[in-house]
Design a protein around this motif. Structure first.
Motif, short mmCIF file in Angstrom:
data_model
loop_
_atom_site.label_atom_id
_atom_site.label_comp_id
_atom_site.label_asym_id
_atom_site.label_seq_id
_atom_site.Cartn_x
_atom_site.Cartn_y
_atom_site.Cartn_z
N ILE A 50 0.86 -1.20 0.00
CA ILE A 50 0.00 0.00 0.00
C ILE A 50 0.90 1.24 0.00
CG2 ILE A 50 -1.82 1.23 1.29
CD1 ILE A 50 -2.19 -1.61 2.74
N ILE A 79 -7.49 4.04 4.04
CA ILE A 79 -8.15 2.76 3.75
C ILE A 79 -8.98 2.22 4.92
CG2 ILE A 79 -6.64 1.94 1.89
CD1 ILE A 79 -5.04 0.45 4.00
N VAL A 81 -7.02 0.38 -4.68
CA VAL A 81 -6.80 -0.41 -5.90
C VAL A 81 -7.96 -0.12 -6.86
CG1 VAL A 81 -5.52 -2.35 -4.89
CG2 VAL A 81 -8.00 -2.33 -4.76
N GLY A 97 -14.54 -5.40 -4.77
CA GLY A 97 -14.69 -5.10 -3.33
C GLY A 97 -15.41 -3.79 -3.12
P1 ADP Z 1 -11.87 -3.97 -0.17
O1 ADP Z 1 -10.86 -5.03 -0.04
O2 ADP Z 1 -13.25 -4.45 -0.41
O3 ADP Z 1 -11.48 -2.92 -1.12
P2 ADP Z 1 -11.07 -3.15 2.53
O4 ADP Z 1 -11.68 -2.12 3.40
O5 ADP Z 1 -10.85 -4.48 3.11
O6 ADP Z 1 -11.98 -3.21 1.24
O7 ADP Z 1 -9.68 -2.57 2.04
C1 ADP Z 1 -9.57 -1.24 1.63
C2 ADP Z 1 -8.41 -1.07 0.67
O8 ADP Z 1 -7.18 -1.26 1.39
C3 ADP Z 1 -8.37 -2.08 -0.44
O9 ADP Z 1 -9.16 -1.67 -1.53
C4 ADP Z 1 -6.90 -2.11 -0.77
O10 ADP Z 1 -6.58 -1.03 -1.62
C5 ADP Z 1 -6.23 -1.88 0.57
N1 ADP Z 1 -5.78 -3.12 1.23
C6 ADP Z 1 -6.39 -3.75 2.23
N2 ADP Z 1 -5.68 -4.81 2.64
C7 ADP Z 1 -4.58 -4.86 1.86
C8 ADP Z 1 -3.44 -5.71 1.78
N3 ADP Z 1 -3.29 -6.76 2.60
N4 ADP Z 1 -2.50 -5.42 0.86
C9 ADP Z 1 -2.63 -4.37 0.03
N5 ADP Z 1 -3.69 -3.53 0.06
C10 ADP Z 1 -4.64 -3.77 0.96
#
Ligand code: ADP
Length: 391
Positions: A329, A337, A345, A352
């Motif tokens: 990230i 996030i 992403v 998502g």
């Molecule tokens: P979603 O996965 O549905 O987008 P989340 O709230 O779980 O929703 O995550 C928010 C954002 O955080 C994701 O869209 C992604 O960009 C980032 N993210 C979360 N966990 C990870 C991870 N383990 N590695 C990289 N990016 C992550």
């Protein structure tokens, strides 16, 4: 009043008083007991435009004949003088005097009737102060105040409507997610049964087996989405209150990992779990969800690389760490996030709703805990949840 004949009066006081009287911008009148004008100042002459008319010794009614443009006003003044005499004491009221051009001038008028010791009417002092501009300003102020109040009421109405709309939407989402869950659970059971029965061979061609596997995967994804939406609706409606019970964090996280094993296997991710028993009072479902969301993300964004999950005690806190070696990230996205709908992403690459981490944060906070993330783009991410052991 003007001729000061009192013994000992200062020489020249008559001139001074007259100057004061004349210079006053407020119209002043001294009338005798029959209403005849004795003394008036320049402002009073001006009021009825009596310049060039010999007003001295005349009553209002006589002057009304000489100054027809002010007839109504003078008749009105005479009637109001009579009322003041009738009252027998100082009176105060507003009088509207029309100008010859038709505009109304508004005056705050004080009338003082003077009586001789035997009760005869002796004189009437009339003092006027123009309040036309003040009244206009007051009316303007009242108008602005009313407009402001109306605007405020309108804003409040809009706000209440918006709040109601949001509340309705959240209620609808909650009910919809709830209703979706029941058929989904049945579907999940049916698809899992299908998958257990589906063995490549006669009657189960490989393509059918693959489709059953795909159906199972999609049902799992859908279930996770519906669970997220349901959780959000509980959190947002303020209905979420952790149901604390004595738990071992390692055991609860282990359960969540077991449920995710298939998802991790499908993504080719090995999950290493290092744990020590850490006891505390937490909400089992909430902690399972926290672990499931973090590990689910590690699988989703982990590029098929190994994932390390650890549970350990750290002073008065229990720590859950989920580490992956995936896409990582960017620093600028690390805080954002954890907010609702925030994603780092593109929807094209990764599906998502951006709810998972928000749920993790809110559930951790509901326990008096917190969540944080460390990451470098391309080098994976580490999420740490800290939950207090005592509460
Ligand atoms: P979603 O996965 O549905 O987008 P989340 O709230 O779980 O929703 O995550 C928010 C954002 O955080 C994701 O869209 C992604 O960009 C980032 N993210 C979360 N966990 C990870 C991870 N383990 N590695 C990289 N990016 C992550």
């Amino acid at each position: 009043m003007i001729d000061d004949a009192r013994p000992g009066a200062l020489p020249g006081s008559d001139v001074r008083l007259r100057t004061l009287f004349e210079a006053s911008p407020d119209p002043m009148f001294l009338k005798d007991g029959e209403g005849r004008w004795l003394e008036v100042n320049a402002a009073a002459v001006d009021l009825f435009e009596l310049q060039g008319i010999d007003y001295r010794g005349k009553t209002d009614l006589e002057l009304a004949e000489l100054q027809p443009a002010y007839r109504d006003a003078l008749v009105y003044c005479r009637n109001s003088d009579e009322a003041a005499w009738g009252k027998g004491a100082t009176s105060r009221g507003e009088e509207a005097i029309p100008r010859s051009d038709g505009c109304l001038r508004l005056f705050d008028v004080i009338k003082v009737p003077l009586f001789a010791p035997d009760g005869r009417r002796q004189g009437l002092v009339v003092l006027g102060r123009e309040i036309t501009e003040r009244r206009k300003a007051e009316q303007e102020r009242d108008r602005l105040l009313a407009a402001e109040q109306a605007a405020r009421a309108e804003t409040e109405r809009h706000f209440a409507e918006a709040q109601r709309a949001v509340q309705l939407r959240e209620e609808f989402i909650g009910v919809a997610a709830h209703e979706l869950r029941t058929p989904l659970t049945t579907l999940q059971i049916v698809v899992q049964g299908l998958l257990r029965a589906a063995r490549p061979g006669p009657g189960w061609p490989p393509a059918l087996v693959r489709q059953a596997q795909l159906a199972e995967l999609q049902v799992r994804r859908l279930t996770r989405l519906v669970e997220d939406v349901l959780e959000i609706s509980r959190i947002r409606s303020g209905r979420f209150e952790p149901r604390l019970e004595p738990l071992d964090l390692a055991e609860v996280v282990g359960t969540a990992l077991a449920a995710l094993q298939k998802t991790a296997d499908d993504a080719g991710c090995r999950v290493d779990f290092a744990s020590e028993p850490v006891r505390g009072n937490w909400d089992r479902i909430a902690v399972e969800r926290i672990a499931a969301n973090l590990v689910g993300n590690a699988v989703k964004y982990g590029r098929g690389r190994p994932i390390e999950v650890a549970v350990r005690a750290d002073g008065d806190a229990a720590l859950l760490t989920v580490r992956d070696h995936g896409i990582g990230i960017a620093p600028a996205d690390l805080a954002r996030i954890f907010e609702m709908f925030e994603r780092a992403v593109s929807a094209r690459e990764y599906g998502g709703l951006g709810l998972g981490l928000y749920i993790v944060r809110r559930l951790a906070e509901a326990h008096g805990g917190s969540v944080s993330a460390e990451s470098r783009p391309g080098e994976g991410a580490t999420f740490t949840v800290s939950l207090p052991v005592r509460r």
